[in-house]
Design an enzyme around this catalytic site. Sequence first.
Site, PDB file in Angstrom:
ATOM      1  CE  LYS A 109     -12.303  -0.655  -9.187  1.00 36.49           C
ATOM      2  NZ  LYS A 109     -11.086  -1.181  -8.512  1.00 36.49           N
ATOM      3  N   GLY A 142     -26.508  11.418 -12.781  1.00 28.03           N
ATOM      4  CA  GLY A 142     -25.501  10.387 -13.025  1.00 28.03           C
ATOM      5  C   GLY A 142     -25.510   9.258 -12.022  1.00 28.03           C
ATOM      6  CG  ASP A 176      -2.111   0.893   1.092  1.00 30.70           C
ATOM      7  OD1 ASP A 176      -1.934   2.110   0.849  1.00 30.70           O
ATOM      8  OD2 ASP A 176      -3.249   0.387   1.223  1.00 30.70           O
ATOM      9  CB  SER A 235     -16.934  -0.432  -9.445  1.00 24.80           C
ATOM     10  OG  SER A 235     -18.026   0.402  -9.124  1.00 24.80           O
ATOM     11  CG  ASP A 244       2.309   3.889  -6.500  1.00 21.56           C
ATOM     12  OD1 ASP A 244       1.981   3.253  -7.527  1.00 21.56           O
ATOM     13  OD2 ASP A 244       1.747   4.924  -6.112  1.00 21.56           O
ATOM     14  CB  ILE A 245       0.752  -0.900  -8.204  1.00 21.26           C
ATOM     15  CG1 ILE A 245      -0.032  -1.642  -7.122  1.00 21.26           C
ATOM     16  CG2 ILE A 245       0.790  -1.736  -9.490  1.00 21.26           C
ATOM     17  CD1 ILE A 245      -1.483  -1.857  -7.453  1.00 21.26           C
ATOM     18  CB  ILE A 256     -31.234  12.744   3.045  1.00 22.33           C
ATOM     19  CG1 ILE A 256     -31.242  12.365   4.527  1.00 22.33           C
ATOM     20  CG2 ILE A 256     -31.892  11.679   2.180  1.00 22.33           C
ATOM     21  CD1 ILE A 256     -30.628  11.040   4.851  1.00 22.33           C
ATOM     22  CE1 TYR A 281     -13.913   3.872  -8.101  1.00 21.81           C
ATOM     23  CE2 TYR A 281     -16.214   3.394  -8.572  1.00 21.81           C
ATOM     24  CZ  TYR A 281     -15.027   3.070  -7.946  1.00 21.81           C
ATOM     25  OH  TYR A 281     -14.944   1.937  -7.176  1.00 21.81           O
TER      26      TYR A 281
END
Length: 330
Positions: free
Chosen positions: A151, A269, A35, A124, A59-60, A207, A147
């Site tokens: 993914k 969205g 990580d 996701s 880091d990857i 909300i 996003y």
Amino acid sequence: MKKSKIALVTGCAGFIGSHMCDYLLKKNFTVYGIDNLSSGKFKNIKHIKSKNFKFSKLDIKNSKFFFKRKKIDYIFHFAGNGELIPSIDNPIKYLKNNTINTAYLLDQVIKNKIRLKKFVYAASSTCYGINNSKTNEKAKISIEHPYALSKYLGELCVMHWAKIYNIPSVSIRIFNAYGTRSRTSNVYGAVIGVFLRQKISNYPLTIVGDGTQKRDFLYVTDVCDAFYKAAINKSNIEIFNLGFGKSKSVNYLASLINDKKINIPWRPGEPKKTEADINKISNILKWKPTIDLKEGINLVLKNINYWKKAPLWTRKSIKNATQNWQKYLK
């Protein structure tokens, strides 16, 4: 003596990644955790004292030397950017961290001739876009924001490498995971973390819309159980939806946390309903959820002080943080 199975968990100091480490160690795995601690927190793994856990701050994209001469049986890939809203401001960052880094990780498996038993990718459910119905794995892909794009492209990389380079792989499209240690970063993100910090400060829960929108919430230990079963199962080049299988309204969620609430404008969205069809994952992996939302929130509330130092999101700060989201996603 039977040799311990060896797993690599990327994003090991993050929300799901840290729980995955706990789960695997209980199963007597040797666990390598990496990580870069950009959003993950060392406190999420500080409790792990097992000699079978080996952490590297890494880091990857800089992990080339990590893989040298290492034997790894399973990779659980959770590392990346996880919040939806900020992706609208940083699309390139999301593509680099969620897509390119996934491809890089897969490439290291090939270059270092690691004979994996399974690569398990945390995908996701946002790839389904505004579906608004119970969703199975054959549902139409509809990308609504950066996003979701990052993914989904990461998932395509996993499936491509699996097919071309013969890396046994599965992708798990997570719906709404929640639980202890969920993100507390400085960006506006998942609803439960926002609510918990608001409760601590006695600020009304914000909300979005009228609160009747429904989400399929799944407790984190059930998520880990599904990932483990996907790893040890013989399935390959498969995609699974992962949720509780029954959605609950945001109003109901809020009622489990606090009575004080205010309504803020609806965000374009985003779907009115997400609900996973879990027939495939239940039938193939023999998996089923065990913790319902009420029980899960009670577990989270017992650990509410974890969110004490998280940013407090107010009506005004949420409006500022979602300006570009409202601007571009009409």
